[in-house]
Every structure is written in C-alpha cells, then in structure tokens.
Design an enzyme around this catalytic site. Structure first.
Site, PDB file in Angstrom:
ATOM      1  N   ARG A 130     -22.052  29.566  32.351  1.00 49.91           N
ATOM      2  CA  ARG A 130     -22.824  28.332  32.609  1.00 49.91           C
ATOM      3  C   ARG A 130     -22.537  27.231  31.591  1.00 49.91           C
ATOM      4  O   ARG A 130     -23.339  26.303  31.418  1.00 49.91           O
ATOM      5  CB  ARG A 130     -24.318  28.607  32.675  1.00 49.91           C
ATOM      6  CG  ARG A 130     -24.686  29.549  33.788  1.00 49.91           C
ATOM      7  CD  ARG A 130     -26.121  29.341  34.244  1.00 49.91           C
ATOM      8  NE  ARG A 130     -26.383  30.141  35.419  1.00 49.91           N
ATOM      9  CZ  ARG A 130     -26.738  31.419  35.379  1.00 49.91           C
ATOM     10  NH1 ARG A 130     -26.892  32.025  34.212  1.00 49.91           N
ATOM     11  NH2 ARG A 130     -26.936  32.084  36.477  1.00 49.91           N
ATOM     12  N   LYS A 152     -14.712  14.324  33.267  1.00 49.86           N
ATOM     13  CA  LYS A 152     -14.502  14.832  34.630  1.00 49.86           C
ATOM     14  C   LYS A 152     -13.632  16.071  34.551  1.00 49.86           C
ATOM     15  O   LYS A 152     -12.547  16.031  33.949  1.00 49.86           O
ATOM     16  CB  LYS A 152     -13.781  13.791  35.489  1.00 49.86           C
ATOM     17  CG  LYS A 152     -14.678  12.747  36.088  1.00 49.86           C
ATOM     18  CD  LYS A 152     -13.876  11.900  37.069  1.00 49.86           C
ATOM     19  CE  LYS A 152     -14.722  10.819  37.686  1.00 49.86           C
ATOM     20  NZ  LYS A 152     -13.912   9.923  38.555  1.00 49.86           N
ATOM     21  N   GLU A 194      -0.548   4.649  35.694  1.00 47.42           N
ATOM     22  CA  GLU A 194      -1.967   4.613  35.299  1.00 47.42           C
ATOM     23  C   GLU A 194      -2.197   3.509  34.252  1.00 47.42           C
ATOM     24  O   GLU A 194      -3.285   2.957  34.157  1.00 47.42           O
ATOM     25  CB  GLU A 194      -2.419   5.972  34.748  1.00 47.42           C
ATOM     26  CG  GLU A 194      -2.485   7.088  35.788  1.00 47.42           C
ATOM     27  CD  GLU A 194      -3.798   7.123  36.582  1.00 47.42           C
ATOM     28  OE1 GLU A 194      -4.660   6.255  36.397  1.00 47.42           O
ATOM     29  OE2 GLU A 194      -3.931   8.046  37.419  1.00 47.42           O
ATOM     30  N   LYS A 236     -11.007   2.676  28.913  1.00 46.02           N
ATOM     31  CA  LYS A 236     -11.617   3.836  29.580  1.00 46.02           C
ATOM     32  C   LYS A 236     -12.893   4.275  28.852  1.00 46.02           C
ATOM     33  O   LYS A 236     -13.909   4.574  29.484  1.00 46.02           O
ATOM     34  CB  LYS A 236     -10.617   4.992  29.655  1.00 46.02           C
ATOM     35  CG  LYS A 236     -11.248   6.265  30.170  1.00 46.02           C
ATOM     36  CD  LYS A 236     -10.696   6.773  31.448  1.00 46.02           C
ATOM     37  CE  LYS A 236     -11.603   7.808  32.072  1.00 46.02           C
ATOM     38  NZ  LYS A 236     -10.945   8.751  32.918  1.00 46.02           N
ATOM     39  N   GLU A 246     -20.234   7.875  37.368  1.00 51.01           N
ATOM     40  CA  GLU A 246     -19.578   7.110  38.434  1.00 51.01           C
ATOM     41  C   GLU A 246     -20.569   6.639  39.494  1.00 51.01           C
ATOM     42  O   GLU A 246     -20.332   6.771  40.690  1.00 51.01           O
ATOM     43  CB  GLU A 246     -18.456   7.952  39.082  1.00 51.01           C
ATOM     44  CG  GLU A 246     -17.434   7.094  39.809  1.00 51.01           C
ATOM     45  CD  GLU A 246     -16.234   7.887  40.299  1.00 51.01           C
ATOM     46  OE1 GLU A 246     -15.606   8.564  39.472  1.00 51.01           O
ATOM     47  OE2 GLU A 246     -15.941   7.811  41.492  1.00 51.01           O
ATOM     48  N   ARG A 250     -17.756   2.880  37.013  1.00 54.81           N
ATOM     49  CA  ARG A 250     -16.622   3.792  36.795  1.00 54.81           C
ATOM     50  C   ARG A 250     -15.686   3.852  38.002  1.00 54.81           C
ATOM     51  O   ARG A 250     -14.518   4.220  37.870  1.00 54.81           O
ATOM     52  CB  ARG A 250     -17.128   5.197  36.414  1.00 54.81           C
ATOM     53  CG  ARG A 250     -16.007   6.140  36.017  1.00 54.81           C
ATOM     54  CD  ARG A 250     -16.495   7.434  35.397  1.00 54.81           C
ATOM     55  NE  ARG A 250     -15.373   8.306  35.094  1.00 54.81           N
ATOM     56  CZ  ARG A 250     -15.442   9.377  34.315  1.00 54.81           C
ATOM     57  NH1 ARG A 250     -16.579   9.715  33.747  1.00 54.81           N
ATOM     58  NH2 ARG A 250     -14.365  10.115  34.097  1.00 54.81           N
ATOM     59  N   ASN A 254     -10.753   4.021  39.911  1.00 54.86           N
ATOM     60  CA  ASN A 254     -10.095   4.616  41.074  1.00 54.86           C
ATOM     61  C   ASN A 254      -9.195   3.629  41.804  1.00 54.86           C
ATOM     62  O   ASN A 254      -8.736   3.917  42.915  1.00 54.86           O
ATOM     63  CB  ASN A 254     -11.152   5.180  42.037  1.00 54.86           C
ATOM     64  CG  ASN A 254     -11.931   6.310  41.388  1.00 54.86           C
ATOM     65  OD1 ASN A 254     -11.371   7.111  40.644  1.00 54.86           O
ATOM     66  ND2 ASN A 254     -13.221   6.372  41.646  1.00 54.86           N
TER      67      ASN A 254
END
Ligand code: GLY
Length: 375
Positions: A130, A152, A194, A236, A246, A250, A254
């Site tokens: 966990r 993420k 990127e 970032k 997000e 955020r 994308n």
C-alpha cells in the site's frame, strides 16, 4: 558533501498539497546520490534499485558505490524498459521479487532509467504494501524534464496508455545530465519533442532559443542541455505545484498527447517512441487550432517548422481516421463534453478546448493519415 560538487547542483522545488520535494539537477549527481538519499532517509538500509540492463551497465557501478558509501545495502532489480513492457505484469514480477527479498514498508525504491522504468518503479512503490517511499533518478531527457517530476506513476493497458496508475510523489528527483551523453541519438531526439512542448505551452524564450540554436541543441552541447533542463524543469515543477492532480492547469502538459497517445497505442508501442508520437501530436493539435481559427497562421507555422526541424519522424501507423477518432476516447483527457484538446493559442500559451466538432477533428486526422515521414 564537497563544496565544489554542491555548487554545480541546482535545486528546483515541487510543493504540492501532498508533498514537498526537491528536483536536483547537476553533472555528477549520481556520485552524490548516497549522501543525498541518506539525508532524506537517515535510518534506511535496504535500497532496491529498479533499472534496465543497459542503463545499469552504464551507470550502475557509480550509483552502487555512492549508496554503499552512505551505508545503504543496494539490491538491483532489472527490467526490460521497452514501452511494450510497461504493463501490470512487470509490476507484479517486481513486487514478487521485493517480497522474496524481504522488503518491508521501510524499504526505499530508486528508479534509475528512462520514463518506462520511472513510471513502473513509481507504481511499484505506490502499490507495494500500500505504498513505500521512492526516488527518481531519470537518465533520459524525457525522464529528466517531464516524467520523473510530478508523481504520476503507472502502466499501459492494451486499450490505452497510462490508464492504470496512481499519483505517488517521489522523495526527490536527481537528474544528472551526464547520463544524457550516453543516450542513443533517437532517444535524445525523442526527448527534444517534449522540450518543444514545454516551449509552446509556457516558455517562449526557450522556443526562440531552440529556433536559433538548433544545431547545437541537436548536438547536445552542454550549455544547451543545461538551458533545456533548467527551463523545462522549472516550468513543470511550477505547474504540478499548482495542480498536482490534473484538475485543470496540469492538463496543459498534455499538449500533443491526445493525438500522440492514439498513434502510439495504435502503433503497438513499437512504431513510435513516446516523444515522436508527441511530435506528430503537436503538429496535429496545431493544425486543428488553425482550422478552428484559434491561432495566428504565422505562429502555427513556427510550431510546425520547429517540430519538423528536429529531423525525420517515423511514419504514422496506417490506421483509418474513424479508428483513430475512437482511440482518442480511450485517453483520459475527456469529460462530459467529449474529448478535451490542448491547443496552442500562440507561442508560449495553450488553451484547453472541449466540444470541438467531430468533423474538424476528422479533417485534421485526414491531413495526417497517409502522411509520409517528414523530411
Ligand atoms: N507528462 C504529463 C504530466 O506529467 O502531467
């Protein structure tokens, strides 16, 4: 820690509601990893380093020496770092291995590698017993400027990219730019897409720098790499500090990813590297914005020209536009208004737009389907 080494390291902080952590950037950081991790985890001995055979062969010895000197007992877990292996089965294998070696909740995981290793090791840490602590030691451009920062973690499903995962912030990110020197040329270039993304969404100065210094950027000159890392990481870190989960802001990260993920998935994660799919995706998003009259034509042309100037992109997978359109719905960036697109408004500014007519999206996809490799 030697003064000389410390003076070369820049610290950029991420401050979210759930965690505060440093992103350290500097040549030679892997040699300091042990001391830095020791300060973060004073009593910890068991350190499980997840890496790929290639990255471990290049950088493992240096990292292992550093952490051993700081009193850690490093154990190595190697994984295949191809995008096709970014699957739950890999996480399960690594978790069984952690258990077999007696890792408990006090263990620390370190992800040494590119985006796939970082996302998988992060998800392993998020879910093992966990949740246990981990640090990111990204060794690719995509990892250092993007995927290692922001918490993420996750894996792909057959139906789509990154659809299974968790937000789990690392204790720290250590980005040592020396590792970029050992990247295959295609991998480095893939990261540059990127970088272009960051420039378009919020760093117009970086965009001009890329336009003006392209040969030096492509050659990976140190002063250029320093600039790319600094600008992109600051951008970032600032974005995820304001919107870790997000919920709004955020999503701008994308840009290029809605179309890009569809092409990446439909290419079986083999045809295009992630950054290359984002390259195609940024061009498609830019053409869509232009079609909708949301960006001045001159700005759109500059974005397309910069993406194309990075070199030849591999051809897109030969997929019908209706199939592509359906795949867009497998992405996470959709709500009751349908898919939300991140569209450029000008250089340095993007907007999130919903309710775009299907006909405009299909027309844009048609422009790209059957497109020959650029240049
Ligand atoms: N790579 C996109 C994000 O971190 O949100």
């Amino acid at each position: 820690m030697g003064k000389e080494l410390r003076s070369r390291v820049e610290t950029i902080r991420v401050r979210t509601a759930s965690a505060h952590y440093p992103v350290w950037v500097g040549a030679g950081l892997l040699r300091q990893a042990g001391q830095r991790l020791r300060r973060l985890r004073p009593g910890c001995r068991r350190l499980f380093i997840v890496s790929s055979p290639r990255v471990w062969a290049l950088w493992g010895r240096e990292l292992a020496r550093s952490v051993r000197a700081a009193g850690f007992r490093p154990e190595i877990l190697l994984m295949n770092d191809r995008e096709q292996r970014k699957r739950l089965s890999t996480v399960e294998q690594l978790a069984e291995e952690l258990l077999r070696r007696g890792a408990d909740r006090t263990a620390l995981v370190a992800a040494l590698g590119g985006g796939v290793v970082g996302d998988v090791a992060g998800f392993l840490a998020a879910s093992y017993m966990r949740g246990i602590a981990y640090v990111q030691l990204p060794t690719t451009l995509v990892g250092q400027i993007d995927s290692a920062i922001g918490g993420k973690t996750g894996v792909n499903l057959r139906s789509g990219k990154n659809l299974l995962g968790a937000f789990h912030p690392p204790l720290a990110v250590l980005a040592d730019p020396r590792t970029l020197g050992s990247l295959p040329a295609r991998e480095y270039r893939s990261g540059l897409y990127e970088v272009v993304k960051c420039a378009v969404i919020g760093a117009p100065g970086l965009f001009r720098f890329l336009e003006q210094e392209l040969p030096a950027v492509l050659a990976g000159e140190e002063r250029c790499v320093r600039r790319l890392l600094r600008d992109c990481i600051r951008l970032k870190a600032g974005i995820v500090s304001r919107d870790e989960r997000e919920r709004g802001l955020r999503q701008v990260l994308n840009f290029g990813h809605t179309f890009g993920h569809a092409w990446e998935t439909l290419g079986g994660y083999r045809r295009l590297r992630h950054g290359e799919a984002v390259g195609w995706g940024m061009m498609a998003a830019t053409r869509l914005a232009q079609r909708l009259g949301r960006i001045p034509p001159a700005a759109a042309e500059r974005i397309i020209a910069l993406v194309e100037s990075l070199g030849r992109l591999p051809a897109l997978p030969p997929v019908r536009v209706e199939r592509l359109y359906r795949q867009l719905f497998a992405d996470k960036k959709k709500n009751e208004q349908g898919i939300k697109f991140v569209l450029p408004r000008r250089i340095g500014r993007v907007e999130i737009v919903g309710s775009i007519p299907k006909s405009a999206v299909l027309a844009t996809l048609r422009e790209f389907t059957g497109t020959r490799p650029s240049r």
